[in-house]
Design a protein around this motif. Structure first.
Motif, PDB file in Angstrom:
ATOM      1  N   PRO A 144      42.370  23.999  37.941  1.00 43.70           N
ATOM      2  CA  PRO A 144      41.743  24.506  38.508  1.00 43.70           C
ATOM      3  C   PRO A 144      41.861  26.017  38.837  1.00 43.70           C
ATOM      4  CG  PRO A 144      42.525  22.633  39.781  1.00 43.70           C
ATOM      5  CD  PRO A 144      43.581  22.852  38.281  1.00 43.70           C
ATOM      6  N   ALA A 145      42.179  26.376  39.522  1.00 41.48           N
ATOM      7  CA  ALA A 145      43.038  27.793  40.097  1.00 41.48           C
ATOM      8  C   ALA A 145      42.564  28.385  38.544  1.00 41.48           C
ATOM      9  CB  ALA A 145      44.197  28.643  39.774  1.00 41.48           C
TER      10      ALA A 145
ATOM     11  N   PHE B  92      39.708  32.922  43.346  1.00 38.86           N
ATOM     12  CA  PHE B  92      37.976  33.776  42.754  1.00 38.86           C
ATOM     13  C   PHE B  92      38.099  34.938  43.602  1.00 38.86           C
ATOM     14  CE2 PHE B  92      33.357  34.167  44.180  1.00 38.86           C
ATOM     15  CZ  PHE B  92      32.843  34.352  42.712  1.00 38.86           C
TER      16      PHE B  92
ATOM     17  N   GLY C  54      42.045  33.818  33.406  1.00 36.02           N
ATOM     18  CA  GLY C  54      41.573  34.626  34.267  1.00 36.02           C
ATOM     19  C   GLY C  54      40.774  35.898  33.418  1.00 36.02           C
TER      20      GLY C  54
ATOM     21  N   LEU D  42      35.246  32.041  36.629  1.00 38.65           N
ATOM     22  CA  LEU D  42      34.272  32.913  37.431  1.00 38.65           C
ATOM     23  C   LEU D  42      33.976  33.919  38.388  1.00 38.65           C
ATOM     24  CD1 LEU D  42      33.344  28.915  38.773  1.00 38.65           C
ATOM     25  CD2 LEU D  42      32.193  30.254  36.881  1.00 38.65           C
ATOM     26  N   GLY D  43      35.345  33.988  38.905  1.00 40.33           N
ATOM     27  CA  GLY D  43      35.863  35.593  39.743  1.00 40.33           C
ATOM     28  C   GLY D  43      35.491  36.538  38.995  1.00 40.33           C
TER      29      GLY D  43
ATOM     30  N   ILE E  44      39.520  28.105  36.407  1.00 33.45           N
ATOM     31  CA  ILE E  44      38.319  27.653  36.442  1.00 33.45           C
ATOM     32  C   ILE E  44      37.674  29.164  36.933  1.00 33.45           C
ATOM     33  CG2 ILE E  44      37.194  26.751  36.324  1.00 33.45           C
ATOM     34  CD1 ILE E  44      38.295  24.016  35.862  1.00 33.45           C
ATOM     35  N   CYS E  45      38.596  28.698  38.971  1.00 30.46           N
ATOM     36  CA  CYS E  45      37.838  29.876  40.158  1.00 30.46           C
ATOM     37  C   CYS E  45      37.979  31.694  39.480  1.00 30.46           C
ATOM     38  CB  CYS E  45      38.852  29.318  40.790  1.00 30.46           C
ATOM     39  SG  CYS E  45      38.301  27.879  42.090  1.00 30.46           S
ATOM     40  N   ALA E  46      39.767  32.025  38.627  1.00 35.31           N
ATOM     41  CA  ALA E  46      39.568  33.052  37.869  1.00 35.31           C
ATOM     42  C   ALA E  46      38.757  33.087  37.692  1.00 35.31           C
ATOM     43  CB  ALA E  46      41.395  33.060  37.434  1.00 35.31           C
TER      44      ALA E  46
ATOM     45  N   SER F  32      46.110  37.076  44.695  1.00 38.18           N
ATOM     46  CA  SER F  32      46.033  35.726  44.272  1.00 38.18           C
ATOM     47  C   SER F  32      48.009  35.491  44.821  1.00 38.18           C
ATOM     48  CB  SER F  32      46.501  35.865  42.899  1.00 38.18           C
ATOM     49  OG  SER F  32      47.221  36.728  42.185  1.00 38.18           O
TER      50      SER F  32
ATOM     51  N   CYS G 128      41.942  28.057  45.265  1.00 40.96           N
ATOM     52  CA  CYS G 128      40.831  28.012  45.199  1.00 40.96           C
ATOM     53  C   CYS G 128      40.006  29.217  44.572  1.00 40.96           C
ATOM     54  CB  CYS G 128      39.993  27.030  44.613  1.00 40.96           C
ATOM     55  SG  CYS G 128      41.411  25.891  43.369  1.00 40.96           S
ATOM     56  N   PRO G 129      39.513  29.033  46.566  1.00 40.36           N
ATOM     57  CA  PRO G 129      38.075  30.882  47.051  1.00 40.36           C
ATOM     58  C   PRO G 129      39.598  32.023  47.051  1.00 40.36           C
ATOM     59  CG  PRO G 129      38.672  28.527  48.310  1.00 40.36           C
ATOM     60  CD  PRO G 129      39.966  28.606  47.639  1.00 40.36           C
TER      61      PRO G 129
END
Length: 253
Positions: free
Chosen positions: A209-210, A15, A56, A216-217, A212-214, A31, A11-12
């Motif tokens: 979950p990935a 992002f 994303g 946000l990033g 969601i992080c994508a 990624s 996840c980090p």
């Protein structure tokens, strides 16, 4: 490896990849290795990566569109060219050895990085007044075709090369080029994602979950790129080029 540990690794990095991809392309350099490092099987990694990237990139595309930094018709024409080019590139994989392309990149990438660092006016504003509309459309299609073929054949850094091509050939500002690159990337990612979905190669428990992080990033990256413009985008592009150069060199060692 436990599920929580897998997400803690992925996840980090997703992002960060989404942030970089929204600004200058090249997020796939971070990624895809993130999934593989976390122990996700290679084909599932590719499919899950495409799933998160599509969501994303769509957010970044909307953000650039709302800000007026996408030339929609050239972007759509380029996307069609990219889909055709990607198919051609995928066919070339079985005919050619990718090491020759890597040799070319070792020469080209440092030149591009130096050019970006020392050409302060590159991509500062839209400069399409000397180009006829039809010429921009043809150029956009050719850009999509050639870089799409690169994407189908090799892949890393595709978004960055799209930004460079739209800026240098079509005369778009570097911000507009980034927006157009997002639309082209979104089209090619969607086409690939459909194939992975049909073959059951997407892990949704990791992919959601990935994604969601994508999102946000990509959102943050697009916002900062639009707000700060070329002074923010160019250093990120140079970073991506250095990252790609390092990857190519590493694969030869």
């Amino acid at each position: 490896m436990t599920y929580s540990t897998t997400l803690l690794i992925i996840c980090p990095l997703i992002f960060i990849a989404g942030f970089i991809d929204a600004v200058a392309g090249g997020g796939g350099l971070i990624s895809l290795p993130a999934y593989i490092f976390a122990g996700v099987p290679i084909h599932i990694a590719y499919g899950t990566n495409k799933f998160a990237n599509c969501i994303g990139t769509s957010v970044a595309s909307v953000k650039f569109f709302k800000s007026g930094n996408i030339k929609v018709k050239p972007a759509m024409i380029s996307a069609v060219g990219a889909l055709i080019g990607s198919w051609i590139g995928a066919q070339l994989v079985v005919l050619l050895d990718e090491k020759y392309l890597k040799y070319s990149l070792i020469i080209i990438l440092p030149i591009v990085a130096v050019f970006l660092l020392f050409n302060r006016n590159f991509g500062q504003e839209n400069n399409t007044k000397d180009l006829k509309v039809n010429k921009i459309y043809v150029s956009s299609f050719v850009i999509g075709l050639i870089i799409g073929a690169y994407d189908g054949f090799f892949g890393p850094g595709t978004g960055t090369f799209l930004v460079l091509a739209f800026t240098s050939i079509c005369g778009f500002s570097i911000i507009t080029s980034s927006g157009n690159a997002k639309m082209v990337n979104l089209a090619s990612n969607l086409a690939a994602l459909i194939v992975y979905l049909l073959n059951g190669k997407v892990n949704f428990s990791i992919g959601i979950p990935a994604a969601i992080c994508a999102v946000l990033g990509n959102y943050l990256g697009a916002q900062l790129a639009i707000k700060n413009g070329i002074k923010f985008i160019k250093p990120v592009m140079v970073f991506v080029i250095i990252l790609l150069f390092s990857k190519v060199i590493y694969e030869f060692i």
